[in-house]
Scaffold this motif. Structure first.
Motif, PDB file in Angstrom:
ATOM      1  N   SER A 201       0.493  -1.290   0.153  1.00  0.00           N
ATOM      2  CA  SER A 201       0.102  -0.004   0.555  1.00  0.00           C
ATOM      3  C   SER A 201       0.997   1.380  -0.119  1.00  0.00           C
ATOM      4  CB  SER A 201      -0.770  -0.213   1.586  1.00  0.00           C
ATOM      5  OG  SER A 201      -1.623   0.883   1.304  1.00  0.00           O
ATOM      6  N   ARG A 202       1.963   0.831   0.287  1.00  0.00           N
ATOM      7  CA  ARG A 202       2.717   2.907   0.937  1.00  0.00           C
ATOM      8  C   ARG A 202       3.385   2.980  -0.509  1.00  0.00           C
ATOM      9  NH1 ARG A 202       4.844   5.225   5.151  1.00  0.00           N
ATOM     10  NH2 ARG A 202       2.926   4.319   6.382  1.00  0.00           N
ATOM     11  N   LEU A 203       4.174   2.003  -1.307  1.00  0.00           N
ATOM     12  CA  LEU A 203       4.695   1.168  -3.009  1.00  0.00           C
ATOM     13  C   LEU A 203       3.503   2.747  -3.191  1.00  0.00           C
ATOM     14  CD1 LEU A 203       7.108  -1.441  -2.323  1.00  0.00           C
ATOM     15  CD2 LEU A 203       7.886   0.368  -3.099  1.00  0.00           C
ATOM     16  N   ALA A 204       2.930   2.001  -3.387  1.00  0.00           N
ATOM     17  CA  ALA A 204       1.583   2.051  -4.724  1.00  0.00           C
ATOM     18  C   ALA A 204       1.662   3.492  -4.380  1.00  0.00           C
ATOM     19  CB  ALA A 204       0.190   1.219  -4.067  1.00  0.00           C
ATOM     20  N   VAL A 205       1.644   4.538  -3.189  1.00  0.00           N
ATOM     21  CA  VAL A 205       1.142   5.614  -2.616  1.00  0.00           C
ATOM     22  C   VAL A 205       2.546   6.166  -3.058  1.00  0.00           C
ATOM     23  CG1 VAL A 205       0.249   7.519  -1.221  1.00  0.00           C
ATOM     24  CG2 VAL A 205      -1.030   4.939  -1.708  1.00  0.00           C
ATOM     25  N   LEU A 206       3.213   5.860  -2.359  1.00  0.00           N
ATOM     26  CA  LEU A 206       4.435   6.534  -2.665  1.00  0.00           C
ATOM     27  C   LEU A 206       5.918   6.240  -3.422  1.00  0.00           C
ATOM     28  CD1 LEU A 206       4.963   7.411   1.482  1.00  0.00           C
ATOM     29  CD2 LEU A 206       3.342   9.117  -0.116  1.00  0.00           C
ATOM     30  N   GLY A 207       5.799   5.729  -3.903  1.00  0.00           N
ATOM     31  CA  GLY A 207       7.240   4.920  -4.400  1.00  0.00           C
ATOM     32  C   GLY A 207       7.056   5.063  -5.553  1.00  0.00           C
ATOM     33  N   PRO A 208       7.992   4.832  -6.478  1.00  0.00           N
ATOM     34  CA  PRO A 208       8.822   4.859  -8.041  1.00  0.00           C
ATOM     35  C   PRO A 208       7.230   4.391  -8.953  1.00  0.00           C
ATOM     36  CG  PRO A 208      10.280   3.509  -6.529  1.00  0.00           C
ATOM     37  CD  PRO A 208       9.152   3.498  -6.121  1.00  0.00           C
ATOM     38  N   PRO A 209       6.930   4.867  -9.700  1.00  0.00           N
ATOM     39  CA  PRO A 209       5.836   5.036 -10.642  1.00  0.00           C
ATOM     40  C   PRO A 209       5.363   3.747 -10.931  1.00  0.00           C
ATOM     41  CG  PRO A 209       6.946   7.476 -11.242  1.00  0.00           C
ATOM     42  CD  PRO A 209       7.592   6.912 -10.157  1.00  0.00           C
ATOM     43  N   GLU A 210       7.112   3.569 -11.764  1.00  0.00           N
ATOM     44  CA  GLU A 210       7.235   2.160 -12.179  1.00  0.00           C
ATOM     45  C   GLU A 210       5.967   1.247 -11.297  1.00  0.00           C
ATOM     46  OE1 GLU A 210       8.942   4.255 -12.353  1.00  0.00           O
ATOM     47  OE2 GLU A 210      11.341   3.175 -11.470  1.00  0.00           O
ATOM     48  N   LEU A 211       6.456   1.059  -9.971  1.00  0.00           N
ATOM     49  CA  LEU A 211       5.943   0.454  -8.751  1.00  0.00           C
ATOM     50  C   LEU A 211       4.919  -0.189  -8.725  1.00  0.00           C
ATOM     51  CD1 LEU A 211       9.498  -0.255  -6.365  1.00  0.00           C
ATOM     52  CD2 LEU A 211       8.696  -1.418  -9.029  1.00  0.00           C
ATOM     53  N   ARG A 212       4.174   1.113  -9.113  1.00  0.00           N
ATOM     54  CA  ARG A 212       2.450   1.591  -8.270  1.00  0.00           C
ATOM     55  C   ARG A 212       1.953  -0.384  -8.882  1.00  0.00           C
ATOM     56  NH1 ARG A 212       2.888   7.306  -8.391  1.00  0.00           N
ATOM     57  NH2 ARG A 212       4.214   7.933  -6.518  1.00  0.00           N
ATOM     58  N   GLY A 213       1.704  -0.735  -9.617  1.00  0.00           N
ATOM     59  CA  GLY A 213       0.887  -1.268 -10.233  1.00  0.00           C
ATOM     60  C   GLY A 213       1.121  -2.836  -9.301  1.00  0.00           C
ATOM     61  N   GLU A 214       2.705  -3.008  -9.712  1.00  0.00           N
ATOM     62  CA  GLU A 214       2.985  -4.274  -8.856  1.00  0.00           C
ATOM     63  C   GLU A 214       2.423  -4.660  -7.620  1.00  0.00           C
ATOM     64  OE1 GLU A 214       3.647  -7.090 -10.218  1.00  0.00           O
ATOM     65  OE2 GLU A 214       3.658  -6.622 -12.190  1.00  0.00           O
ATOM     66  N   ALA A 215       2.669  -2.878  -7.110  1.00  0.00           N
ATOM     67  CA  ALA A 215       2.112  -2.639  -5.667  1.00  0.00           C
ATOM     68  C   ALA A 215       1.046  -2.864  -5.194  1.00  0.00           C
ATOM     69  CB  ALA A 215       3.092  -1.255  -5.293  1.00  0.00           C
TER      70      ALA A 215
ATOM     71  N   VAL B  39       7.043  -9.376  -5.236  1.00  0.00           N
ATOM     72  CA  VAL B  39       7.859  -8.128  -5.047  1.00  0.00           C
ATOM     73  C   VAL B  39       9.251  -9.200  -6.398  1.00  0.00           C
ATOM     74  CG1 VAL B  39      10.239  -8.837  -2.949  1.00  0.00           C
ATOM     75  CG2 VAL B  39       7.335  -8.800  -2.698  1.00  0.00           C
ATOM     76  N   VAL B  40       9.411  -9.873  -6.473  1.00  0.00           N
ATOM     77  CA  VAL B  40      10.627 -10.155  -7.323  1.00  0.00           C
ATOM     78  C   VAL B  40      10.370  -8.956  -8.899  1.00  0.00           C
ATOM     79  CG1 VAL B  40      11.263 -12.011  -8.975  1.00  0.00           C
ATOM     80  CG2 VAL B  40      10.919 -12.063  -6.568  1.00  0.00           C
ATOM     81  N   GLU B  41       9.057  -9.349  -9.462  1.00  0.00           N
ATOM     82  CA  GLU B  41       8.507  -8.079 -10.328  1.00  0.00           C
ATOM     83  C   GLU B  41       9.541  -7.026  -9.875  1.00  0.00           C
ATOM     84  OE1 GLU B  41       8.036  -7.069 -14.290  1.00  0.00           O
ATOM     85  OE2 GLU B  41       8.182  -9.046 -13.058  1.00  0.00           O
ATOM     86  N   MET B  42       9.424  -6.067  -8.729  1.00  0.00           N
ATOM     87  CA  MET B  42       9.362  -4.567  -8.484  1.00  0.00           C
ATOM     88  C   MET B  42      10.936  -5.384  -8.168  1.00  0.00           C
ATOM     89  SD  MET B  42       6.349  -3.622  -5.507  1.00  0.00           S
ATOM     90  CE  MET B  42       6.216  -4.730  -4.782  1.00  0.00           C
ATOM     91  N   LEU B  43      11.502  -6.105  -8.155  1.00  0.00           N
ATOM     92  CA  LEU B  43      12.779  -5.596  -7.520  1.00  0.00           C
ATOM     93  C   LEU B  43      13.358  -5.387  -8.886  1.00  0.00           C
ATOM     94  CD1 LEU B  43      13.885  -7.853  -5.004  1.00  0.00           C
ATOM     95  CD2 LEU B  43      14.124  -5.578  -4.516  1.00  0.00           C
ATOM     96  N   ARG B  44      12.825  -6.552 -10.334  1.00  0.00           N
ATOM     97  CA  ARG B  44      13.270  -6.221 -11.324  1.00  0.00           C
ATOM     98  C   ARG B  44      13.008  -4.920 -11.756  1.00  0.00           C
ATOM     99  NH1 ARG B  44      11.226  -5.939 -16.517  1.00  0.00           N
ATOM    100  NH2 ARG B  44       9.266  -6.337 -15.867  1.00  0.00           N
TER     101      ARG B  44
END
Length: 156
Positions: free
Chosen positions: A39-53, A136-141
């Protein structure tokens, strides 16, 4: 408290848990923490991570939902103690490790319980933990791809 410290606390608590009810409570805590981090990554994280977050948030929520919620005092709920993510890459690496350990613990519980209801709860929770770890693995990629692109943009 920052995400990495909470994950380390969760890993230690999971490793130290004794009986099935205590282990399931720690699994639930870990899934709740993964949900909060997503939830935190979806709101505050890098834009490319938001869908996976967002996907992580949903999957980890499913992991909590299939298990009986433990009786935890609000101040003991680790997910509620999350105040900052810190370095997203480091937090995700640690979360991936925690989710792997959650899966292993759930397999152990499923193999040892006699009642069918707990067995099937574990099976569904294993599925949710595994799919959460995939997110998580996809976000790391995606973070690694981003780091490869940034130096090219800065040089150009």
């Amino acid at each position: 408290m920052d995400a990495v410290r909470l994950i380390v606390t969760s890993r230690r608590a999971l490793a130290a848990s004794g009986g099935v009810p205590e282990m399931l409570a720690e699994v639930w805590q870990a899934q709740a923490l993964a949900q909060a981090m997503g939830s935190r990554l979806a709101v505050l994280g890098p834009p490319e991570l938001r869908g996976e977050a967002l996907g992580l948030t949903e999957l980890a929520g499913r992991g909590c939902g299939v298990l009986d919620a433990p009786e935890i005092a609000p101040e003991e709920l680790r997910a509620a103690q999350l105040t900052e993510l810190g370095d997203a890459r480091q937090a995700l690496l640690c979360l991936g490790g925690l989710l792997g350990e959650v899966g292993i613990a759930l397999v152990g519980i499923a193999c040892s319980v006699d009642d069918e209801a707990t067995y099937w709860q574990c099976m569904e929770a294993i599925d949710a933990a595994d799919e959460s770890r995939d997110r998580v693995v996809e976000m790391l990629r995606r973070l690694a791809d981003r780091e490869e692109v940034l130096p090219v943009r800065e040089a150009g």
